[in-house]
Design an enzyme around this catalytic site. Structure first.
Site, PDB file in Angstrom:
ATOM      1  N   ASP A  21       0.838  -1.208   0.000  1.00  0.00           N
ATOM      2  CA  ASP A  21       0.000   0.000   0.000  1.00  0.00           C
ATOM      3  C   ASP A  21       0.873   1.259   0.000  1.00  0.00           C
ATOM      4  O   ASP A  21       1.982   1.255   0.533  1.00  0.00           O
ATOM      5  CB  ASP A  21      -0.906  -0.014   1.243  1.00  0.00           C
ATOM      6  CG  ASP A  21      -2.042   0.987   1.124  1.00  0.00           C
ATOM      7  OD1 ASP A  21      -2.298   1.494   0.007  1.00  0.00           O
ATOM      8  OD2 ASP A  21      -2.677   1.279   2.154  1.00  0.00           O
ATOM      9  N   GLY A  22       0.342   2.311  -0.592  1.00  0.00           N
ATOM     10  CA  GLY A  22       1.020   3.608  -0.528  1.00  0.00           C
ATOM     11  C   GLY A  22       1.623   4.090  -1.841  1.00  0.00           C
ATOM     12  O   GLY A  22       2.323   5.111  -1.858  1.00  0.00           O
ATOM     13  N   ARG A  34      -0.338   8.907 -10.168  1.00  0.00           N
ATOM     14  CA  ARG A  34      -0.416   7.684  -9.360  1.00  0.00           C
ATOM     15  C   ARG A  34       0.335   6.504 -10.001  1.00  0.00           C
ATOM     16  O   ARG A  34       0.989   5.727  -9.331  1.00  0.00           O
ATOM     17  CB  ARG A  34      -1.885   7.307  -9.130  1.00  0.00           C
ATOM     18  CG  ARG A  34      -2.659   8.322  -8.303  1.00  0.00           C
ATOM     19  CD  ARG A  34      -4.107   7.881  -8.157  1.00  0.00           C
ATOM     20  NE  ARG A  34      -4.176   6.555  -7.566  1.00  0.00           N
ATOM     21  CZ  ARG A  34      -4.060   6.297  -6.263  1.00  0.00           C
ATOM     22  NH1 ARG A  34      -3.887   7.283  -5.407  1.00  0.00           N
ATOM     23  NH2 ARG A  34      -4.133   5.069  -5.816  1.00  0.00           N
ATOM     24  N   HIS A  38       2.948   3.159  -8.889  1.00  0.00           N
ATOM     25  CA  HIS A  38       2.795   1.722  -9.173  1.00  0.00           C
ATOM     26  C   HIS A  38       4.043   1.206  -9.888  1.00  0.00           C
ATOM     27  O   HIS A  38       4.529   0.111  -9.600  1.00  0.00           O
ATOM     28  CB  HIS A  38       1.548   1.469 -10.024  1.00  0.00           C
ATOM     29  CG  HIS A  38       0.263   1.859  -9.353  1.00  0.00           C
ATOM     30  ND1 HIS A  38      -0.023   1.520  -8.046  1.00  0.00           N
ATOM     31  CD2 HIS A  38      -0.823   2.563  -9.796  1.00  0.00           C
ATOM     32  CE1 HIS A  38      -1.224   2.007  -7.721  1.00  0.00           C
ATOM     33  NE2 HIS A  38      -1.727   2.641  -8.766  1.00  0.00           N
ATOM     34  N   LEU A 132      11.033 -20.548  -3.953  1.00  0.00           N
ATOM     35  CA  LEU A 132       9.905 -19.756  -3.469  1.00  0.00           C
ATOM     36  C   LEU A 132       8.691 -19.865  -4.398  1.00  0.00           C
ATOM     37  O   LEU A 132       8.845 -19.844  -5.615  1.00  0.00           O
ATOM     38  CB  LEU A 132      10.352 -18.278  -3.422  1.00  0.00           C
ATOM     39  CG  LEU A 132       9.262 -17.243  -3.143  1.00  0.00           C
ATOM     40  CD1 LEU A 132       8.868 -17.257  -1.677  1.00  0.00           C
ATOM     41  CD2 LEU A 132       9.734 -15.842  -3.538  1.00  0.00           C
ATOM     42  N   ARG A 189       1.724  -5.014   6.213  1.00  0.00           N
ATOM     43  CA  ARG A 189       1.060  -3.955   5.449  1.00  0.00           C
ATOM     44  C   ARG A 189       1.912  -2.695   5.515  1.00  0.00           C
ATOM     45  O   ARG A 189       2.324  -2.269   6.598  1.00  0.00           O
ATOM     46  CB  ARG A 189      -0.340  -3.654   5.985  1.00  0.00           C
ATOM     47  CG  ARG A 189      -1.018  -2.601   5.096  1.00  0.00           C
ATOM     48  CD  ARG A 189      -2.446  -2.299   5.447  1.00  0.00           C
ATOM     49  NE  ARG A 189      -3.013  -1.442   4.412  1.00  0.00           N
ATOM     50  CZ  ARG A 189      -4.247  -1.503   3.950  1.00  0.00           C
ATOM     51  NH1 ARG A 189      -5.069  -2.404   4.437  1.00  0.00           N
ATOM     52  NH2 ARG A 189      -4.662  -0.677   3.011  1.00  0.00           N
ATOM     53  N   GLU A 208       0.660 -13.275  12.490  1.00  0.00           N
ATOM     54  CA  GLU A 208       1.177 -12.098  13.191  1.00  0.00           C
ATOM     55  C   GLU A 208       1.076 -10.922  12.220  1.00  0.00           C
ATOM     56  O   GLU A 208       1.463 -11.042  11.052  1.00  0.00           O
ATOM     57  CB  GLU A 208       2.638 -12.320  13.599  1.00  0.00           C
ATOM     58  CG  GLU A 208       2.838 -13.438  14.608  1.00  0.00           C
ATOM     59  CD  GLU A 208       2.099 -13.172  15.916  1.00  0.00           C
ATOM     60  OE1 GLU A 208       2.053 -12.009  16.353  1.00  0.00           O
ATOM     61  OE2 GLU A 208       1.576 -14.145  16.492  1.00  0.00           O
TER      62      GLU A 208
HETATM   63  C1  FPP Z   1      -1.809   0.122  -3.427  1.00  0.00           C
HETATM   64  O1  FPP Z   1      -1.378   1.459  -3.389  1.00  0.00           O
HETATM   65  C2  FPP Z   1      -1.220  -0.599  -4.551  1.00  0.00           C
HETATM   66  C3  FPP Z   1      -1.920  -1.163  -5.585  1.00  0.00           C
HETATM   67  C4  FPP Z   1      -3.388  -1.114  -5.670  1.00  0.00           C
HETATM   68  C5  FPP Z   1      -1.247  -1.824  -6.714  1.00  0.00           C
HETATM   69  C6  FPP Z   1      -0.042  -2.636  -6.400  1.00  0.00           C
HETATM   70  C7  FPP Z   1       0.651  -2.936  -7.670  1.00  0.00           C
HETATM   71  C8  FPP Z   1       1.977  -2.918  -7.880  1.00  0.00           C
HETATM   72  C9  FPP Z   1       2.980  -2.715  -6.826  1.00  0.00           C
HETATM   73  C10 FPP Z   1       2.447  -3.059  -9.288  1.00  0.00           C
HETATM   74  C11 FPP Z   1       2.939  -4.305  -9.823  1.00  0.00           C
HETATM   75  C12 FPP Z   1       2.713  -5.552  -9.118  1.00  0.00           C
HETATM   76  C13 FPP Z   1       3.311  -6.713  -9.466  1.00  0.00           C
HETATM   77  C14 FPP Z   1       2.969  -7.904  -8.702  1.00  0.00           C
HETATM   78  C15 FPP Z   1       4.298  -6.822 -10.560  1.00  0.00           C
HETATM   79  P1  FPP Z   1      -2.444   2.615  -3.535  1.00  0.00           P
HETATM   80  O2  FPP Z   1      -2.586   2.933  -4.991  1.00  0.00           O
HETATM   81  O3  FPP Z   1      -3.722   2.222  -2.876  1.00  0.00           O
HETATM   82  O4  FPP Z   1      -1.735   3.775  -2.767  1.00  0.00           O
HETATM   83  P2  FPP Z   1      -2.432   4.970  -1.923  1.00  0.00           P
HETATM   84  O5  FPP Z   1      -3.157   4.318  -0.787  1.00  0.00           O
HETATM   85  O6  FPP Z   1      -1.265   5.794  -1.481  1.00  0.00           O
HETATM   86  O7  FPP Z   1      -3.332   5.688  -2.879  1.00  0.00           O
END
Ligand code: FPP
Length: 247
Positions: A21-22, A34, A38, A132, A189, A208
């Site tokens: 997240d984040g 945004r 990602h 893994l 998280r 945990e």
């Molecule tokens: C949450 O942050 C993240 C996501 C919804 C997407 C996670 C995806 C990746 C890390 C990209 C690629 C993944 C793989 C497995 C190759 P958010 O957008 O909710 O952030 P915010 O809460 O700060 O808005």
């Protein structure tokens, strides 16, 4: 001293799950869109997968896209799907070299054809690997999964294949998308949010929980090692008393 040197190698969790997240906040802090967050998140995925393999974690589940994420602005959804295709293609060779197997949990029928195709091709390429197991939760939510399991079991009862009395823990778990995979012992998280967000609600019953302020794009294997060290210093009682655990 690195957290890696503080690890008790005989107490490595078999399964670690991560709510990444984040990314959006990371991008905003860097004055960007945004999707930039990602994209940077992929580097964090790479480092975390590498670190998990290095210390002998057997299963690593990453929450990459929830069923609720479909409702995000369509340009973000499309960009994320494109990023997945790109990342899967770009990383397959590395994953192969690192002996990583790939799995997926979630409502994959909802994924765009191109994502499904690349994903299942990659799963197929890596299927004989023995290191893994990396599991991507894509179009996943726990409530969706539990409903699906309930439907399958109800159908088996309706078709007189089993009786209601035969519905036990094992049968229920065998109908979840994580069938055959041990429950996560550690759930991480990032980004300072203290929620489970519809992620593996059944499976984390005794996990945990570890929360870090770090935003996902800044997370690296050293942060994973720190979380595992923290995990190793906890007493897991599973409803028993401390004395019972010690003896
Ligand atoms: C949450 O942050 C993240 C996501 C919804 C997407 C996670 C995806 C990746 C890390 C990209 C690629 C993944 C793989 C497995 C190759 P958010 O957008 O909710 O952030 P915010 O809460 O700060 O808005």
């Amino acid at each position: 001293m690195s957290f890696k040197n503080k690890l008790n190698t005989s107490k490595i969790p078999r399964h670690v799950a991560v709510i990444m997240d984040g990314n959006g906040r990371w991008a905003a802090r860097h004055g960007n869109e945004r999707i930039f967050g990602h994209e940077q998140g992929v580097e964090a995925v790479r480092s975390t997968v590498e670190g998990a393999g290095e210390i002998g974690i057997q299963y690593l589940t990453l929450y990459a896209f929830s069923t609720e994420n479909w409702a995000r602005p369509q340009d973000e959804v499309q960009a994320l799907m494109g990023l997945l295709v790109y990342a899967i293609e770009a990383e397959t060779e590395n994953l192969q070299k690192s002996n990583v197997r790939l799995g997926v949990i979630g409502d994959t029928d909802k994924l765009p054809e191109e994502v499904r195709k690349k994903l299942f091709e990659c799963i197929d390429t890596l299927r004989h690997n023995t290191g893994l197991t990396l599991i991507l939760a894509l179009s996943y939510s726990s409530k969706w999964e539990i409903l699906e399991a309930t439907r399958k079991i109800a159908l088996a009862v309706a078709e007189n294949k089993i009786s209601p009395a035969e519905i036990d823990l094992e049968r229920f778990e065998a109908n979840l998308s994580t069938a055959g995979i041990p429950d996560p012992e550690l759930l991480i998280r990032t980004s300072g949010e203290y929620r489970l967000s519809n992620f593996m609600l059944w499976q984390v019953a005794y996990a945990e929980l570890y929360f870090t302020e770090k935003l996902w794009p800044d997370f690296r294997k050293e942060d994973l090692f720190e979380a595992v060290v923290d995990f190793q210093n906890r007493e897991r009682r599973f409803g028993l008393t401390s004395e019972q655990i010690v003896s």
